[in-house]
Design an enzyme around this catalytic site. Structure first.
Site, PDB file in Angstrom:
ATOM      1  N   GLY A  54       0.991  -1.397   0.037  1.00 54.67           N
ATOM      2  CA  GLY A  54      -0.161   0.199   0.120  1.00 54.67           C
ATOM      3  C   GLY A  54       1.010   1.245  -0.121  1.00 54.67           C
ATOM      4  N   SER A  55       0.371   1.975   0.641  1.00 52.95           N
ATOM      5  CA  SER A  55       1.363   3.499   0.552  1.00 52.95           C
ATOM      6  C   SER A  55       2.410   3.732   1.065  1.00 52.95           C
ATOM      7  CB  SER A  55       0.163   4.783   1.309  1.00 52.95           C
ATOM      8  OG  SER A  55      -1.380   5.136   0.663  1.00 52.95           O
TER       9      SER A  55
END
Lengths: 450, 490
Positions: B219-220
């Protein structure tokens, strides 16, 4: 001229007892970190027994081979130590005190035989009685009421109040006496040449009777009692004695052919015989390993035991010989191999080889045919029995159950083998004493002399 | 009759010769192969004859062999006072095998290693039984226990790795749910097999060390790697450089677009790089990746250790990877998604910790390791850790810029929950969508203190984000905080 060597014999006997005590202490130190409590009792017991055996031997068979008794003492003692060791870890059925008790009875039988039987040639007159006795003992487990079936083999008889007896062990002695007497009488006829085939003189067809009868007897033992070991033991010994008596190689060949024929037929008809063959060829096979009856588990556990021992062994009390099912009886040899290693097994086999060699030497030195055949037969059966059981548990040959002489736990075998040794010692005494001096030396004691 | 008697004597001698030959073959030639058979229970018994060495973390004993008495069939029993908290690291010593650290260092622990040859020689002459060597780990029990507690308190599955950035020493490695290794080390095959099978069949997979054996979409948190590649591409770029941040990024050759989280706007369409990271906007990073191209992103990833030689710490670490079988050169849409830690991007928590540690350590990624030192039973050192550089991921300047931006993420961005009073903390939150429609995973990577980094942490809480970008920071960041505090507070 042979010497009596009595001092040497006493020294070797003391040495044998000392080795056994040392091994005994070793077990205690390894398992409990202390010298076993009963060590003094065991030591004095074994030492005392052997002293008695020595004194009787010195008095009643002074010319006997000095090595035989110390060899047997050492083998018997090592067996005791291994059984004690297995008992310490509560291996099923192991009881050193029972085995020591039977050893004592065995030594008593040894001395009684020596005292009562002043001349083994008297046995020659009992040839057919012996034959009948041997036959009766062989078939006795099949009789109703007294016969007992155990572990798939019917080789025991129960005596109320006394426990069980394995009559085949005694039968083998009686049969050897019978074979010796019979072959002395008939050897000239059996040695007569019949037709000549290639390089071999075949015996006459009408003389095949005796060998066929013994062959039938062995097959009977195999079929009716499922005792492969005793069957092979008796037949092989007869062939060897027949060969010695007649000098005819053809008898050995006929014997081997009959054996192969019998084995193939038995293997075809009986699953339990074929199972032994299968297991022999591929013991590591998981399917055979897992088989409940006639599987290879016990054999493999014995092989694992030996393989774990490697060259020097784990040391007494430091291995896991109790993992072998029934390590106290048929599989005591691998158990020794685990804890004393290749070194110990080579020494043990050497002890047996020496014992057999001393017996055969007695046979060579004996002056009359009956003594030669008797001593030869007794020595050979010892070697043959060691070969069959040790070869079996090391998978050199298919496994057929037999006790390891003087080592396996069991009264009948111990008793019978001590009597066997007494006969050998008696023959040896006669063979080694210088004929003219002997009569003067022994003078008034020669009551039973013919 | 003497002629045939002599031949019988020779036959007897031959029989004994054969027996002796065969016994030699069995005990000298075939012995090793035969005794190693799995059906030979002696191997099982022998495992308990040796006093295995301890596994420790500083003063804390994690695994030890307890003498149950000389006469016992199983003299030394293995105990794990550290229990569940340390199980993924210690593993266990089972009747027929061993696992994790017990396996990786088995030769030293049971004393059979060639490194203990001299010790064994001395013991042979002094008549002592050789004991196994003691293995001391780099684990900091305070950090480990804080991490386990915080992660278990979430009630979710997850994993955490904490690394000392300057050396690569792993100070904490937690995987939940975990298991109690004690019942698996009992000298009873049947019981152990039953207990093991039960754990193995458990749907929560407690036997899997999620920190190193499993990969997740990062993810981020992966945006720091994309940012690193972008900064490295041009020295003039800095936290205050501007970049386009549309509400939705048009992905070429697809009907899909790349929106920001929940379709929100990101600033006023053009933002600073720092702002993009603080708010974790998707569109600027998608654009960066498309401008840079796959090669640049791939090279940067590799410098952080992604897709390189499989690591052994000495436990085996699963490989992290940037892509599956899609062609990121041609498929710009996939590239943009990869750049924000989605698509086929798969990272182990350890890998993410290495990224945070590398940035903290001025761009140098150290090889992670768990064994601090090994000493024999008498205390003589056999080996000790020698920190090794794995690679230089970014220049010192780039590292400084990344640090500054990550500090901003904690100070004014999505990771306020990771603030430690009096300490400058840098971090990055992540919320990773999973393909199968479960709640997204909550990620957090961090380091502290920024000026002189002592600890870098990466952690994942599986399906820990019930909704909203804040949840990555909300669920995961406080856990990292408690670990950092445990390390720094001394």
């Amino acid at each position: 001229m042979p010497a009596k060597r009595r001092v040497a014999q006493l020294a070797m006997l003391a040495f044998a007892v000392a080795i056994v005590m040392f091994a005994y202490a070793n077990v205690g130190l390894a398992i409990d970190q202390k010298i076993p409590a009963g060590m003094l009792g065991y030591g004095l017991g074994l030492g005392g027994l052997m002293l008695v055996a020595y004194l009787v031997l010195a008095k009643f068979a002074p010319w006997a081979d000095p090595l035989i008794l110390p060899l047997v003492t050492l083998i018997n003692g090592l067996g005791l130590v291994m059984i004690y060791r297995l008992e310490e870890v509560k291996a099923f059925g192991a009881s050193a005190s029972t085995q020591l008790m039977w050893t004592a009875v065995g030594v008593v039988m040894f001395t009684v035989t020596l005292i009562v039987l002043r001349d083994h040639r008297a046995l020659q007159r009992l040839t057919y009685t012996s034959g009948a006795l041997g036959l009766f003992l062989l078939i006795s487990p099949l009789l109703p009421l007294i016969g007992v079936s155990q572990n798939g083999a019917r080789i025991w008889i129960g005596i109320p109040g006394l426990g069980q007896l394995q009559p085949a062990e005694f039968a083998k002695l009686a049969l050897i006496v019978f074979f010796a007497g019979y072959l002395v009488a008939k050897r000239d006829v059996l040695a007569l040449a019949g037709r000549r085939l290639l390089f071999i003189d075949l015996p006459r067809a009408r003389d095949l009777g005796p060998i066929l009868i013994v062959w039938g007897l062995s097959l009977g033992v195999l079929i009716l009692q499922k005792d492969l070991g005793s069957s092979l033991l008796i037949f092989g010994t007869f062939i060897a004695m027949l060969y010695v008596a007649t000098q005819r190689t053809s008898w050995v060949l006929i014997g081997i052919l009959l054996f192969i024929g019998g084995a193939v037929v038995a293997g075809t008809i009986f699953d339990h015989v074929y199972a032994r063959w299968e297991v022999f060829l591929d013991p590591e096979n998981q399917a055979f390993y897992d088989r409940e009856l006639g599987g290879s588990r016990q054999l493999m556990q014995g092989l694992f035991s030996m393989a774990t021992g490697k060259i020097l062994g784990t040391g007494l009390g430091q291995g896991h010989p109790d993992l072998i099912p029934l390590a106290i009886s048929d599989f005591i040899f691998p158990a020794i191999g685990e804890e004393l290693g290749l070194t110990g097994l080579m020494a043990l086999l050497m002890l047996y080889a020496l014992l057999v060699e001393r017996g055969l030497r007695t046979s060579l030195a004996a002056r009359d045919p009956f003594s030669k055949l008797l001593a030869g037969g007794l020595s050979f059966i010892l070697a043959w029995q060691v070969f069959i059981i040790v070869g079996g548990v090391t998978n050199l040959i298919p496994l057929t159950g037999l006790v390891t002489p003087f080592m396996s736990q069991g009264g009948s075998a111990l008793l019978a083998n001590w009597i066997l040794i007494a006969l050998l010692v008696r023959t040896s005494d006669t063979a080694r004493q210088p004929p003219p001096q002997a009569i003067q030396d022994e003078g008034m004691t020669q009551v039973f002399q013919r | 009759m003497n002629g045939p008697l002599k031949r019988v004597a020779i036959a007897c001698l031959l029989m004994f010769g054969l027996l002796m030959f065969n016994v030699n073959y069995l005990q000298a030639v075939k012995a090793d192969k035969l005794s190693a058979d799995s059906r030979n229970d002696r191997n099982f018994y022998n495992r308990y004859e040796v006093e295995r060495g301890r596994i420790t973390a500083g003063d804390k004993v994690l695994a030890e062999s307890v003498d149950t008495g000389v006469n016992k069939d199983f003299r030394f029993e293995r105990r794990y006072p550290g229990g569940k908290v340390y199980a993924p690291i210690t593993g266990f010593f089972a009747p027929e095998s061993e696992r994790d650290m017990e396996r990786a260092e088995n030769g030293l622990l049971n004393g059979s290693s060639a490194d203990l040859l001299i010790r064994r020689g001395i013991d042979l002459f002094s008549g002592k039984k050789t004991k196994g060597a003691n293995v001391d780990l780099t684990i900091d029990p305070k950090a480990q226990e804080a991490a386990y507690e915080a992660l278990s308190a979430s009630g979710k599955k997850g994993a955490l790795v904490a690394i000392e950035p300057k050396t690569g020493a792993i100070r904490a490695m937690v995987s939940v749910p975990s298991y109690d290794p004690n019942p698996l080390a009992k000298p009873n095959k049947a019981d152990v097999n039953r207990a093991y099978n039960k754990l193995d069949k458990n749907a929560d997979k407690p036997l899997v060390n999620r920190a190193i054996e499993r990969t997740y979409p990062p993810g981020s948190t992966f945006k720091v790697v994309t940012m690193a590649a972008y900064l490295e591409s041009d020295d003039s770029l800095g936290p205050q450089s501007q970049i386009d941040a549309p509400q939705v990024l048009d992905l070429p050759n697809t009907t899909h677009d790349l929106p920001n989280y929940a379709g929100a706007a990101c600033g006023a369409g053009r933002v600073t790089l720092s702002f993009a990271l603080e708010k974790s906007c998707n569109t600027p990073f998608g654009k960066m990746a498309m401008d840079l191209g796959y090669d640049a992103l791939q090279k940067q990833s590799e410098k952080f250790g992604i897709g390189g030689e499989p690591l052994s710490i000495p436990l085996a670490v699963a490989g992290s990877r940037l892509r599956g079988d899609e062609d990121l050169d041609a498929d710009k849409a996939a590239l943009a998604q990869t750049a924000i830690g989605q698509r086929s991007n798969q990272m182990t928590p350890l890998q993410m910790a290495m990224i945070a540690a590398g940035i903290a350590n001025n761009g140098v990624v150290m090889k992670p390791y768990l064994v601090n030192k090994v000493a024999d039973a008498e205390g003589n050192e056999i080996e000790s850790a020698d920190p090794e550089e794995l690679s230089t991921a970014v220049s010192e300047e780039t590292a400084a810029k990344l640090k500054e931006m990550m500090v901003n993420v904690v100070d004014i961005g999505t990771a306020g929950a990771a603030k430690v009073p009096g300490v400058t903390v840098g971090g990055k939150t992540g919320t990773a969508e999973t393909a199968d429609g479960r709640d997204p995973h909550a990620w957090f990577i961090s380091f502290a203190p920024a000026e002189d980094p002592k600890i870098a942490v990466a952690l994942i809480v599986e399906s820990g984000s019930a909704g909203g970008e804040a949840t990555g920071g909300h669920t995961a960041a406080p856990i990292a905080k408690s670990v950092m505090e445990a390390v720094l507070r001394r």
